[in-house]
Write an enzyme that holds these catalytic residues in place. Sequence first.
Site, PDB file in Angstrom:
ATOM      1  N   ARG A  82      20.097  42.199  41.891  1.00  0.00           N
ATOM      2  CA  ARG A  82      19.922  42.461  43.335  1.00  0.00           C
ATOM      3  C   ARG A  82      18.528  43.025  43.606  1.00  0.00           C
ATOM      4  NH1 ARG A  82      26.159  44.138  44.260  1.00  0.00           N
ATOM      5  NH2 ARG A  82      26.875  42.047  43.747  1.00  0.00           N
TER       6      ARG A  82
ATOM      7  N   GLU B 259      41.899  46.331  40.360  1.00  0.00           N
ATOM      8  CA  GLU B 259      41.157  45.370  41.201  1.00  0.00           C
ATOM      9  C   GLU B 259      41.287  43.932  40.700  1.00  0.00           C
ATOM     10  OE1 GLU B 259      36.927  46.169  41.475  1.00  0.00           O
ATOM     11  OE2 GLU B 259      36.616  44.597  42.944  1.00  0.00           O
TER      12      GLU B 259
ATOM     13  N   LYS C 292      42.934  47.501  44.709  1.00  0.00           N
ATOM     14  CA  LYS C 292      41.697  47.041  45.348  1.00  0.00           C
ATOM     15  C   LYS C 292      41.687  45.510  45.326  1.00  0.00           C
ATOM     16  CE  LYS C 292      36.670  47.364  45.034  1.00  0.00           C
ATOM     17  NZ  LYS C 292      35.543  48.273  44.899  1.00  0.00           N
TER      18      LYS C 292
ATOM     19  N   SER D  68      34.637  43.731  49.245  1.00  0.00           N
ATOM     20  CA  SER D  68      34.114  42.850  50.297  1.00  0.00           C
ATOM     21  C   SER D  68      33.875  41.432  49.776  1.00  0.00           C
ATOM     22  CB  SER D  68      32.873  43.431  50.962  1.00  0.00           C
ATOM     23  OG  SER D  68      31.834  43.682  50.056  1.00  0.00           O
TER      24      SER D  68
ATOM     25  N   GLY E 155      31.511  39.366  49.023  1.00  0.00           N
ATOM     26  CA  GLY E 155      30.510  38.407  49.489  1.00  0.00           C
ATOM     27  C   GLY E 155      30.596  38.137  50.985  1.00  0.00           C
TER      28      GLY E 155
HETATM   29  P1  13P Z   1      31.861  44.036  46.800  1.00  0.00           P
HETATM   30  O1  13P Z   1      32.386  44.838  47.952  1.00  0.00           O
HETATM   31  O2  13P Z   1      30.388  43.781  46.847  1.00  0.00           O
HETATM   32  O3  13P Z   1      32.676  42.796  46.544  1.00  0.00           O
HETATM   33  O4  13P Z   1      32.049  44.919  45.496  1.00  0.00           O
HETATM   34  C1  13P Z   1      33.198  45.651  45.338  1.00  0.00           C
HETATM   35  C2  13P Z   1      33.385  45.938  43.926  1.00  0.00           C
HETATM   36  O5  13P Z   1      33.635  47.044  43.545  1.00  0.00           O
HETATM   37  C3  13P Z   1      33.281  44.821  42.979  1.00  0.00           C
HETATM   38  O6  13P Z   1      33.896  45.184  41.806  1.00  0.00           O
END
Ligand code: 13P
Length: 341
Positions: free
Chosen positions: A37, A181, A223, A265, A267
């Site tokens: 990034r 997640e 998540k 989020s 993307g």
């Molecule tokens: P993003 O919100 O950018 O998808 O990242 C969340 C995250 O913790 C990815 O593991």
Amino acid sequence: MADQVKTSALISTARALVAGDKGLLAMDESTSTCNQRFAELGIPQTVEARRSYRELLVTTPRLGECISGAILYDETIRQRTREGTSLVEVLLRAGIIPGIKVDLGAKELAGFPGEKVTEGLDGLRERLTEYLQLGARFAKWRAVIATGEGLPTQACMEANVHALARYAALCQEAGLVPIVEPEVLMDGSHTLERCFGVTEEVLGMLFAQLYTQGVALEGMLLKPSMVLAGKDCPQPSSVDQVADATVTCLLRTVPAAVPGIAFLSGGQSPEQASRHLNAMHIRFERKMPWALTFSFARAIQQPALEIWKGQDANVAAAQGALYHWASCNSAARRRQYGTGV
Ligand code: 13P
């Protein structure tokens, strides 16, 4: 008795992370993701640049008004501000609970081209003990599920939910709240309906595994990704369609004992992510058994990173953007995003 005390501490941390209208700031990019990034914006890819950026994030004025917890990375949990205060200490002073990403990344799944399994279980018990000593009170592990022709396979879903459940059990043993997640990726041309089906199946399998591994649902957070059409899908979905599909899918699969759900989020643009969260609260007010919040990285950080560009002179403006997007998501929890309130 000791176990009961540990479980009640886990439950109170999990609840605190999703309380009120706050959410989480994911700032746990691995060194390679962070460098990528930075490279896109011409920022030097050095330890010092990453440290400065993380200092900028955690020292954002009033961040604790809308952020309950921040997810750090191994490098960051050990770093200090220029003045020498640990970043963990800065967070604690702001009333933000420190957390830590503990997976070691998604690696190619042998025998299943195009699919990945997240690694990091070996030695995890010892790493968790150290992170607890460094101040972390919760952890995160991300699994990625790709959707496409013939994907995801049963093999990929099983391998990933198994690892997530074993990670979660180890976290609770160590006294850390596991954030679990499972990310259904937005890459591809699949429809919203297909994303719904994949997400429903993955979450169904996940909660069966969490049960098998003895994870206390009251002391964990989920998540997930939102239910969205793939990035290249020719039929875009409306905000209300995403809100309805996402919450319907979660209501079917996530037990009421789980205290909270905090989205990634994935993307989406900051505006899209906030709009979707806002619509879910408007359309399902008082119909959800768990708290519904955010745990975004890009949708909160990206505008700030683009303003900062590695320059000290831009720190205050970048912090303003970070606060802005964090507070937009807090507003979304109150059904007030975009209303000018
Ligand atoms: P993003 O919100 O950018 O998808 O990242 C969340 C995250 O913790 C990815 O593991």
